[in-house]
Design an enzyme around this catalytic site. Structure first.
Site, PDB file in Angstrom:
ATOM      1  N   ARG A   2       0.794  -1.233   0.000  1.00 36.69           N
ATOM      2  CA  ARG A   2       0.000   0.000   0.000  1.00 36.69           C
ATOM      3  C   ARG A   2       0.831   1.290   0.000  1.00 36.69           C
ATOM      4  O   ARG A   2       0.528   2.216  -0.760  1.00 36.69           O
ATOM      5  CB  ARG A   2      -0.981   0.016   1.185  1.00 36.69           C
ATOM      6  N   TYR A  46       0.054   3.423  -3.340  1.00 40.42           N
ATOM      7  CA  TYR A  46      -0.902   4.537  -3.157  1.00 40.42           C
ATOM      8  C   TYR A  46      -0.332   5.696  -2.325  1.00 40.42           C
ATOM      9  O   TYR A  46      -1.102   6.585  -1.951  1.00 40.42           O
ATOM     10  CB  TYR A  46      -2.158   4.054  -2.408  1.00 40.42           C
ATOM     11  N   CYS A  65      14.977  -4.993  -4.333  1.00 35.52           N
ATOM     12  CA  CYS A  65      15.950  -4.259  -5.141  1.00 35.52           C
ATOM     13  C   CYS A  65      15.261  -3.198  -5.999  1.00 35.52           C
ATOM     14  O   CYS A  65      15.359  -3.209  -7.217  1.00 35.52           O
ATOM     15  CB  CYS A  65      16.747  -5.219  -5.999  1.00 35.52           C
ATOM     16  N   GLU A  66      14.518  -2.333  -5.351  1.00 31.33           N
ATOM     17  CA  GLU A  66      13.934  -1.181  -6.038  1.00 31.33           C
ATOM     18  C   GLU A  66      14.075   0.018  -5.114  1.00 31.33           C
ATOM     19  O   GLU A  66      13.772  -0.086  -3.918  1.00 31.33           O
ATOM     20  CB  GLU A  66      12.436  -1.407  -6.337  1.00 31.33           C
TER      21      GLU A  66
HETATM   22  N1  LLP Z   1     -17.021  -3.757  -3.558  1.00 34.55           N
HETATM   23  C1  LLP Z   1     -16.346  -3.595  -4.706  1.00 34.55           C
HETATM   24  C2  LLP Z   1     -17.026  -3.790  -5.970  1.00 34.55           C
HETATM   25  C3  LLP Z   1     -14.992  -3.253  -4.672  1.00 34.55           C
HETATM   26  O1  LLP Z   1     -14.316  -3.102  -5.802  1.00 34.55           O
HETATM   27  C4  LLP Z   1     -14.357  -3.065  -3.429  1.00 34.55           C
HETATM   28  C5  LLP Z   1     -12.942  -2.711  -3.358  1.00 34.55           C
HETATM   29  C6  LLP Z   1     -15.105  -3.260  -2.249  1.00 34.55           C
HETATM   30  C7  LLP Z   1     -16.453  -3.588  -2.367  1.00 34.55           C
HETATM   31  C8  LLP Z   1     -14.525  -3.124  -0.871  1.00 34.55           C
HETATM   32  O2  LLP Z   1     -13.992  -1.872  -0.656  1.00 34.55           O
HETATM   33  P1  LLP Z   1     -13.533  -1.455   0.830  1.00 34.55           P
HETATM   34  O3  LLP Z   1     -14.752  -1.494   1.717  1.00 34.55           O
HETATM   35  O4  LLP Z   1     -12.515  -2.423   1.269  1.00 34.55           O
HETATM   36  O5  LLP Z   1     -12.974  -0.077   0.685  1.00 34.55           O
HETATM   37  N2  LLP Z   1      -6.077  -2.067  -2.485  1.00 34.55           N
HETATM   38  C9  LLP Z   1      -6.698  -0.802  -2.143  1.00 34.55           C
HETATM   39  C10 LLP Z   1      -8.192  -0.891  -2.064  1.00 34.55           C
HETATM   40  C11 LLP Z   1      -8.806  -1.450  -3.326  1.00 34.55           C
HETATM   41  C12 LLP Z   1     -10.273  -1.623  -3.247  1.00 34.55           C
HETATM   42  C13 LLP Z   1     -10.783  -2.405  -4.403  1.00 34.55           C
HETATM   43  N3  LLP Z   1     -12.176  -2.616  -4.377  1.00 34.55           N
HETATM   44  C14 LLP Z   1      -6.070  -0.300  -0.844  1.00 34.55           C
HETATM   45  O6  LLP Z   1      -5.203  -0.974  -0.285  1.00 34.55           O
HETATM   46  O7  LLP Z   1      -6.400   0.787  -0.365  1.00 34.55           O
END
Ligand code: LLP
Length: 398
Positions: free
Chosen positions: A300, A304, A329-330
């Site tokens: 993360r 991001y 190694c980055e």
């Molecule tokens: N529903 C759908 C259709 C989604 O695409 C996602 C997340 C969720 C629910 C759940 O979202 P949440 O409640 O967890 O915010 N890797 C990123 C977050 C990517 C979210 C992708 N989709 C991070 O680490 O911040």
């Protein structure tokens, strides 16, 4: 407790027992978050789901299932993980984009409800499974989230814009299909619910165009504070959403089953990632704190620019500003820059807060670094819930 913060002695004990780095989860906090989401709406037809992409460890999924939440899935792989935790077809909602035919066949057999992401997908699903009942993902035209990469409403690849819905009925009729659900997801991590609520209103208005729609899914995105921000007021969100649903149902004379699908809100705060300081280096005025937490373990911050609070488990009373980095190694393999921490020595541990969501699930074995182990703390006991990857795992390719 807001989020898991391990004490130094406890972190050291766990690392001695299970090795470093290590994802640690705490069951009570996970259950607390499940209950908050479960109690969000005082409606009979409210079916919250956990978005397993945030963390799909089988043992955590079992806890979430025990707490009465259903799940969504984004891939056949996630369905398999959910079934391993005891979930049944009817409790699994499938919601992915750009599905292949093989994937459509798999999810038709294994998910209770399939959400299609485009009209072309709706048509192709109809050719394969005429007469089926399906859902469609709507792009409400507005989005929210902590980073452009995770905002999904607005100009993004997801869903169908309202103005592009005109051929929907014709496609449905062609295949004798019923559109029974509308779905949306504005994006990931909001602490202000304005956009989420506005999008919910848009989805309810859109539903009025389709006579068979009886399920509305407002998606996930419910945020947690990573840096001491004010918590999202779930009670307030629940109250406003209940009011909105009530007034829209009254206006339209229809009743809906309501779903939401948070991921992060359930799994972020119950976890800490523990790692070890493996090197210290002064270079060009920067103090690098080298650790065994590369971005293969926690992506993360690199992907991001997300900031997780970092604890330095040190007995040294003095403070120091570090650039905390991993072992890949980055040069971009940086966990945090200008991080004020106690003075650290090689062998000391660091702990990273709120690592439970999108931590392990986005890990990899890049650079031949092993994915860490995962441990669950329940009622004062610790239990291995996923073994560390082994060197043998790296070479078992066929
Ligand atoms: N529903 C759908 C259709 C989604 O695409 C996602 C997340 C969720 C629910 C759940 O979202 P949440 O409640 O967890 O915010 N890797 C990123 C977050 C990517 C979210 C992708 N989709 C991070 O680490 O911040």
């Amino acid at each position: 407790m807001d989020n898991l913060i391990l004490k130094k002695a406890q972190a050291e004990e766990l690392i001695r027992k299970y090795g470093s780095p290590l994802y640690v989860y705490e069951e009570t906090i996970l259950r607390e978050r499940c209950r908050e989401v479960r109690d969000l709406l005082p409606l009979k037809e409210y079916h919250p789901q956990y978005s397993a992409k945030a963390n799909s460890n089988t043992e955590l999924l079992k806890v979430i299932r025990e707490e009465g939440l259903n799940v969504d899935a984004m891939s056949p792989g996630e369905i398999v993980q959910e079934m391993a935790a005891g979930y049944e077809k009817e409790q699994i909602m499938y919601c992915s984009g750009n599905m292949s035919e093989a994937e459509m066949r798999y999810v038709h057999d294994h998910a209770g409800l399939v959400i299609l992401d485009s009209l072309s997908q709706l048509d192709r699903y109809g050719i394969l499974f005429p007469g089926s009942e399906v859902g469609l993902r709507i792009n409400p035209g507005i989005g929210a989230g902590h980073d452009a990469k995770v905002i999904t409403g607005g100009k993004t690849k997801f869903g169908v814009l309202r103005e592009d819905l005109k051929d929907t009925d014709q496609i449905l009729n062609k295949h004798s299909m019923k559109l029974i659900a509308l779905h949306e997801h504005v994006g990931s991590l909001f602490l202000d619910d304005t956009v989420f609520l506005k999008a919910a209103e848009i989805l309810m208005e859109t539903a009025e165009q389709f006579r068979d729609v009886r399920i509305l899914d407002f998606g996930g995105g419910l945020g947690v504070p990573y840096q001491g921000e004010e918590r999202l007021d779930l009670k307030e969100l629940g109250r406003k959403l209940t009011e909105l649903i009530g007034s829209m149902e009254k206006k339209s004379g229809r009743n809906y089953q309501i779903r939401i699908e948070p991921g992060r809100y359930l799994s972020a705060e119950c976890s800490m990632l523990i790692g070890t300081v493996t090197d210290l280096k002064d270079s060009q005025g920067v103090k690098y704190l080298g650790t065994d937490i590369g971005f293969n373990v926690l992506l993360r911050p690199v992907l991001y620019h997300a900031h997780h609070r970092i604890h330095g488990y040190s007995d040294d009373g003095r403070e120091q500003i570090y650039t905390v980095c991993g072992n890949l190694c980055e040069s971009g393999d940086i966990l945090a820059e200008n991080e004020k921490m106690p003075c650290m020595r090689i062998g000391d541990l660091i702990g990273i807060e709120n690592a439970g969501a999108y931590g392990y699930s986005m890990s990899s074995d890049y650079n031949g670094r092993l994915r860490p182990a995962e441990v669950l703390l329940s009622a004062g006991k610790d239990r291995l819930i996923r073994r560390r990857e082994s060197l043998e795992d790296l070479v078992h390719q066929i």
